[in-house]
Design a protein around this motif. Structure first.
Motif, PDB file in Angstrom:
ATOM      1  N   THR A  95      54.763  29.894  37.786  1.00 15.00           N
ATOM      2  CA  THR A  95      55.803  29.083  38.264  1.00 15.00           C
ATOM      3  C   THR A  95      54.910  27.890  39.055  1.00 15.00           C
ATOM      4  O   THR A  95      55.466  26.760  38.889  1.00 15.00           O
ATOM      5  N   GLY A  96      53.861  27.908  39.857  1.00 13.15           N
ATOM      6  CA  GLY A  96      53.305  26.989  40.236  1.00 13.15           C
ATOM      7  C   GLY A  96      52.815  25.907  39.254  1.00 13.15           C
ATOM      8  O   GLY A  96      52.980  24.536  39.387  1.00 13.15           O
TER       9      GLY A  96
ATOM     10  N   THR B  66      47.500  44.311  36.578  1.00 16.41           N
ATOM     11  CA  THR B  66      48.425  44.778  37.535  1.00 16.41           C
ATOM     12  C   THR B  66      48.836  43.877  38.356  1.00 16.41           C
ATOM     13  O   THR B  66      50.065  43.963  39.085  1.00 16.41           O
ATOM     14  N   ASP B  67      48.309  42.680  38.187  1.00 22.96           N
ATOM     15  CA  ASP B  67      49.127  41.439  39.071  1.00 22.96           C
ATOM     16  C   ASP B  67      50.445  40.707  38.440  1.00 22.96           C
ATOM     17  O   ASP B  67      50.542  39.613  38.490  1.00 22.96           O
ATOM     18  N   PHE B  68      51.347  41.541  37.986  1.00 21.18           N
ATOM     19  CA  PHE B  68      52.377  40.981  37.157  1.00 21.18           C
ATOM     20  C   PHE B  68      53.206  40.035  38.112  1.00 21.18           C
ATOM     21  O   PHE B  68      53.480  38.924  37.706  1.00 21.18           O
ATOM     22  N   GLU B  69      53.385  40.465  39.532  1.00 15.74           N
ATOM     23  CA  GLU B  69      54.180  39.547  40.152  1.00 15.74           C
ATOM     24  C   GLU B  69      53.350  38.021  40.646  1.00 15.74           C
ATOM     25  O   GLU B  69      53.787  37.031  40.523  1.00 15.74           O
ATOM     26  N   ARG B  70      52.294  38.322  40.616  1.00 12.67           N
ATOM     27  CA  ARG B  70      51.090  37.243  40.785  1.00 12.67           C
ATOM     28  C   ARG B  70      51.223  36.077  39.757  1.00 12.67           C
ATOM     29  O   ARG B  70      51.031  35.182  39.678  1.00 12.67           O
TER      30      ARG B  70
ATOM     31  N   VAL C  45      54.401  36.783  31.889  1.00  7.20           N
ATOM     32  CA  VAL C  45      55.494  36.139  31.758  1.00  7.20           C
ATOM     33  C   VAL C  45      55.335  34.684  32.052  1.00  7.20           C
ATOM     34  O   VAL C  45      55.266  34.430  33.464  1.00  7.20           O
TER      35      VAL C  45
ATOM     36  N   ARG D 264      41.948  34.744  35.975  1.00  2.83           N
ATOM     37  CA  ARG D 264      41.526  35.410  37.130  1.00  2.83           C
ATOM     38  C   ARG D 264      42.578  36.703  37.370  1.00  2.83           C
ATOM     39  O   ARG D 264      42.155  37.602  38.048  1.00  2.83           O
TER      40      ARG D 264
ATOM     41  N   ILE E  38      53.539  35.538  37.860  1.00  2.00           N
ATOM     42  CA  ILE E  38      54.849  34.942  37.743  1.00  2.00           C
ATOM     43  C   ILE E  38      54.644  33.873  38.610  1.00  2.00           C
ATOM     44  O   ILE E  38      54.863  32.680  38.411  1.00  2.00           O
ATOM     45  N   LEU E  39      54.113  34.191  39.925  1.00  2.00           N
ATOM     46  CA  LEU E  39      53.977  33.175  40.817  1.00  2.00           C
ATOM     47  C   LEU E  39      53.106  31.953  40.347  1.00  2.00           C
ATOM     48  O   LEU E  39      53.230  30.747  40.524  1.00  2.00           O
ATOM     49  N   VAL E  40      51.948  32.265  39.964  1.00  2.00           N
ATOM     50  CA  VAL E  40      50.899  31.190  39.496  1.00  2.00           C
ATOM     51  C   VAL E  40      51.619  30.376  38.293  1.00  2.00           C
ATOM     52  O   VAL E  40      51.477  29.262  38.483  1.00  2.00           O
TER      53      VAL E  40
END
Ligand SMILES: Nc1ncnc2c1ncn2[C@@H]1O[C@H](COP(=O)(O)OP(=O)(O)OP(=O)(O)O)[C@@H](O)[C@H]1O
Ligand SMILES: [Mg+2]
Lengths: 326, 260, 292
Positions: free
Chosen positions: C102-103, C92-96, C37, C88, C98-100
């Protein structure tokens, strides 16, 4: 165990003492102003940590609760004529009830859907803040808010003590939860939900608990924050706040208590101390967020913990099963 | 004959037309070690998932001590005294090994959330009992010295032992082990065998899923054989060894010709 | 009701709806192929608008060439961001993810704000404020051009997804990842193409909006949340659904703006999203990219 663990007690006692005495040693009223932000942001970040770092739910609804708490308290005081403390408690209670309802529905969904629903929830709150003008007064907001001044200190000294009187017990409560079996269970669920279920743990109940507690505390923090600002308007739902809380959690370390407390305080103070423009500060935050997520996914605290893990790894070569020497 | 400890009746599960488990029925006697063997993809793990509630069966019934488990959530089944391990080894990596074990027993120790948050007297009593139990099990599997290390630092085989100890923590009525020695080297297989034997002598009932035929033949009193989702044999190790269908389906594909 | 007024609102709404659709389709495409996302998606819109603002004067106010350059710039940026950050991330890094993103969104937004200040700017083109008359209806040329450009972009996208190797590979991956990998579709290359396409479309939308709206650093964020809602309404990863929802929204918003109070205009999309979430939450994640 380590030197850091033995020092935690004295360090925390010294920290609390310094915090209580702050208005008397702070270099300027502005420093006290920054400290109020630090106190409230740390609670909000820690609440997000409970939901995301512990329970594994990346919840953008935290921003919604921050806003709901702010509006409920403002409306409580201005329109319902409540005294300020009951208005804050009402803010927490409304957030808890809303969180129970939303969480009950949203926690049935998978991880992806949960994130999106939490965003949708916050966008809806934002829409209400902007467009439900009869109640929220729309973009103009509700001005004329203010915190009580029991001691008659130089502003914002009294506001600082109000913030502290909430933040310290709130962080205490979060610490108790984090250190208790409930905190450990949340970590277990985040790491391996199937394994947790095979151990008789019902993930949804634990997650709902974390979601509700975090909502209530964030709501009260948001309420105090807008009374400190003296106005609540839709800007309280600016994504900026959510980003700030997230960065504090990520840099401090998901699932770590002291890491996030330290990150919350430092990241409130440092940009002010460095006199960065807001844009430069946000650019820096964005870079830190990406770097941390990419290279240090469990933050500073996680990195420390990994180093301790290394000690064990070296102490007992994994290639040997120590079954024989019992 | 006494009432069975676990009874599975007519379990079925298919994925998009593939019958992973078809009409599988069996019952286990308390205090025994039963093995379930079968070639790759014969439906063993799926059967475990159906029995423990991790997947919903298309049809069939399961009961433990005469109480129906059908339709219960996995956590409810675990709390009713049926614990399992997973074929893919699972532990809580960042929790200490001791905490891994404590977490496995916490839901049935009679204390609630408030007890845990307030550290009530009841909680402290239950907690120290659980710690004693954990120490005893860690001693048994030889990880006592590592109790405070995060489980993530362990080797594959050691993690399997932690998972095994976890499943035993709440003193369950029955433990199902999905391939406890898969990928574990031969000398350590003997150690695991000794551990299970000790627990069995203390009265623990087991259902063990395994590929290692020698291992299960030595340990178990009874062997169930699955092939392509169906039960093709069920009896003592000797009976199963002599069973033609088994030789054909299982040993025929897995090992070299068994008539040597 | 005045028929001419109504038709005018309808045309305006269609033009804006098509622009919304370009944004939403890119978001859906990135989710479908990368399972990410993209919170920075709105910033690509903003970058497209700024590229337009900077390029137009240089190219002598020529509309189409400026548009093409702006689109190329954002598409290229999309590829760079993919290589730097997204490649990278594991599925499975769905939340990650989003964080990336967002940054990334924070950096792009505040970077532009830092360089160009938060205040808005107007973009002039060869069309100026000229209007086009169709019967009694008058519509500004830039708005009409935006609508036409968006329609053209959709046609091109549809052709790419259905007729080209690389479009079909995208659909294959989003429909059945394992199977697609098994038949040898290179996931990284396809993901890079999807990012390029999505960011290019989004930049094109921003460039087309630039002469119509005020160009500001925060313009992407406001539209992104609308696009999220549209993608949810349409079914995540469902290109057609998102596009149809977007066009309908543009029209409804425009009509509502003509007859209701301004504030409720903005609320429509979120109310619709909540209704969808309540009525068919299970249909939320139709993960396939469907185009036909
Ligand atoms: N989620 C799933 N979707 C589709 N098919 C599945 C799924 N899980 C299992 N299967 C199929 O069901 C059959 C039984 O699988 P299962 O894992 O139960 O076998 P097993 O006996 O445990 O094999 P192994 O010895 O390899 O562990 C296999 O054909 C497998 O491909
Ligand atoms: Mg298996």
């Amino acid at each position: 165990m380590g030197a850091l663990d033995r020092l935690t007690g004295p360090l925390v006692a010294a920290g609390i003492a310094a915090a209580i005495a702050l208005p008397f040693w702070a270099p300027s009223p502005y420093a006290v102003y920054v400290a109020i932000n630090a106190a409230l942001f740390t609670v909000a970040a820690m609440s997000l940590n409970l939901v995301y770092g512990f329970a594994g739910l990346l919840s953008f609804a935290q921003l919604g609760f921050w806003g709901i708490g702010a509006y409920v308290a403002a409306i409580g005081v201005k329109d319902l004529g409540l005294p300020i403390i009951p208005a804050f408690l009402l803010a927490g209670a409304v957030c808890a009830v809303v969180a129970a309802g939303v969480g009950h529905a949203a926690l049935r969904l998978n991880r992806h859907s949960f994130v999106v629903v939490s965003i949708a929830f916050t966008l809806l709150v934002l829409t209400l803040a902007r467009d439900w003008t009869e109640v929220t007064r729309g973009a103009l907001g509700i001005p004329g808010l203010g915190l009580p001044r029991p001691f008659g200190l130089t502003p914002p000294g009294d506001s600082y003590y109000v913030a502290l009187a909430f933040s310290l017990p709130a962080l205490g409560l979060l610490l108790v939860i984090a250190r208790s079996r409930v905190g450990r269970t949340l970590l277990a669920i985040r790491q391996d939900e199937s394994l947790a279920r095979s151990h008789g743990i019902a993930p949804r109940a634990y997650r709902l608990f974390a979601f509700v507690v975090a909502a209530a505390l964030t709501g009260i923090a948001g309420a105090i924050f807008v009374f400190h600002l003296t106005i609540v308007d839709p800007l309280i739902l600016d994504i900026y706040y959510m980003q700030t809380f997230l960065i504090m959690v990520i840099l401090g370390g998901m699932g770590s208590f002291w890491g996030v407390v330290v990150a919350g305080i430092l990241m409130s103070i440092l940009p002010e101390a460095l006199r960065f423009s807001n844009d430069l500060r946000m650019i820096l935050y964005g870079l830190l967020l990406i770097l941390a997520v990419t290279f240090m996914p469990y933050g500073f605290a996680g990195w420390l913990k990994a180093r301790r893990g290394e000690v064990w790894r070296r102490a007992t070569p994994a290639t040997r099963l120590p079954a024989g020497d019992a | 004959m006494s009432a069975p400890l676990l009874k599975a009746d007519g379990l079925c599960k298919s994925y998009a037309g593939v019958h992973a488990v078809a009409e599988v029925s069996f019952s286990l006697v308390e205090g025994t070690i039963t093995a379930m063997i079968g070639p790759n993809g014969s439906g063993k793990s799926t059967t475990v998932d159906l029995v423990t509630g991790f997947q919903a069966a298309d049809a069939g019934m399961v009961s433990l001590d005469g109480r129906a488990l059908t339709g219960l959530a996995p956590e409810q089944i675990a709390r009713s005294g049926l614990m399992r391990t997973f074929q893919q080894v699972r532990v809580y990596d960042t929790l200490a090994i001791e905490e891994n074990l404590l977490t496995a027993a916490q839901e049935t120790d009679g204390t609630g959330w408030l007890d845990a948050l307030l550290r009530s007297r009841r909680f402290r009593a239950a907690d120290s009992a659980a710690r004693a139990r954990a120490a005893e099990l860690l001693d048994l599997v030889g990880l006592a010295r590592m109790a405070q290390a995060p489980a993530g630092v362990l080797s594959y085989g050691q993690k399997k032992l932690v998972a095994l100890a976890g499943a035993l923590m709440p003193r369950p009525r029955l433990v199902i082990l999905d391939e406890p020695v898969a990928g574990v080297n031969p000398t350590r297989v003997l150690e695991v065998e000794a551990i299970i034997r000790r627990l069995h002598q203390a009265g623990q009932s087991f259902l063990i899923i395994e590929h290692n035929v020698d291992f299960v033949m030595r340990l178990s009193q009874r062997v169930i054989v699955l092939d392509q989702g169906r039960k093709i044999a069920d009896g003592t190790p000797e009976e199963v060894r002599a069973n033609e269908a088994v030789l054909e389906a299982y040993l025929g594909t897995e090992a070299e010709p068994a008539d040597a | 009701m005045d028929a001419v007024f109504f038709a005018q609102l309808l045309f305006n709404g269609l033009a804006i709806g098509l622009i919304y659709a370009l944004i939403a389709v890119g978001l859906a495409l990135v989710y479908g192929v990368l399972r990410i996302v993209n919170f920075a998606h709105g910033e690509f819109l903003m970058l497209g608008a700024y590229a337009m603002a900077l390029v137009t004067p240089v190219l002598g106010l020529l509309y189409l060439p400026s548009l093409a350059v702006a689109m190329a710039i954002t598409a290229l940026l999309g590829v760079v961001m993919f290589e730097l950050l997204f490649a990278r991330l594991k599925e499975t890094d769905f939340e990650r993810s989003i964080l990336v993103t967002t940054g990334l969104s924070i950096i792009l937004l505040h970077g532009v704000q830092w360089i160009f200040s938060a205040s808005g700017r107007m973009v002039d083109t060869e069309f100026g404020f000229a209007g086009v008359e169709i019967g009694d209806i008058r519509i500004t040329a830039t708005r009409l051009a935006a609508g036409v450009v968006a329609l053209g972009a959709f046609l091109a996208l549809w052709l790419i997804l259905t007729r080209t190797q690389f479009g079909r590979a995208m659909r294959a991956i989003s429909q059945n990842r394992e199977a697609a990998l098994m038949v040898g579709i290179p996931p990284r290359k396809v993901a890079r193409n999807a990012m390029m396409l999505a960011c290019g479309l989004c930049g094109l939308a921003g460039a087309a909006l630039a002469p119509v709206y005020l160009v500001q650093p925060i313009m992407g964020q406001a539209l992104l949340f609308k696009a999220f809602a549209l993608v949810i309404i349409g079914g995540l990863g469902h290109l057609q659904g998102a596009a149809i929802a977007a066009v309908i929204l543009g029209v409804v918003e425009s009509l509502a703006g003509g007859f209701l109070t301004i504030v409720w205009q903005e609320a429509i999309v979120f109310v619709a999203m909540i209704l969808v979430l309540l009525l068919r939450p299970q249909g939320l994640f139709a993960t396939r990219i469907r185009v036909g």
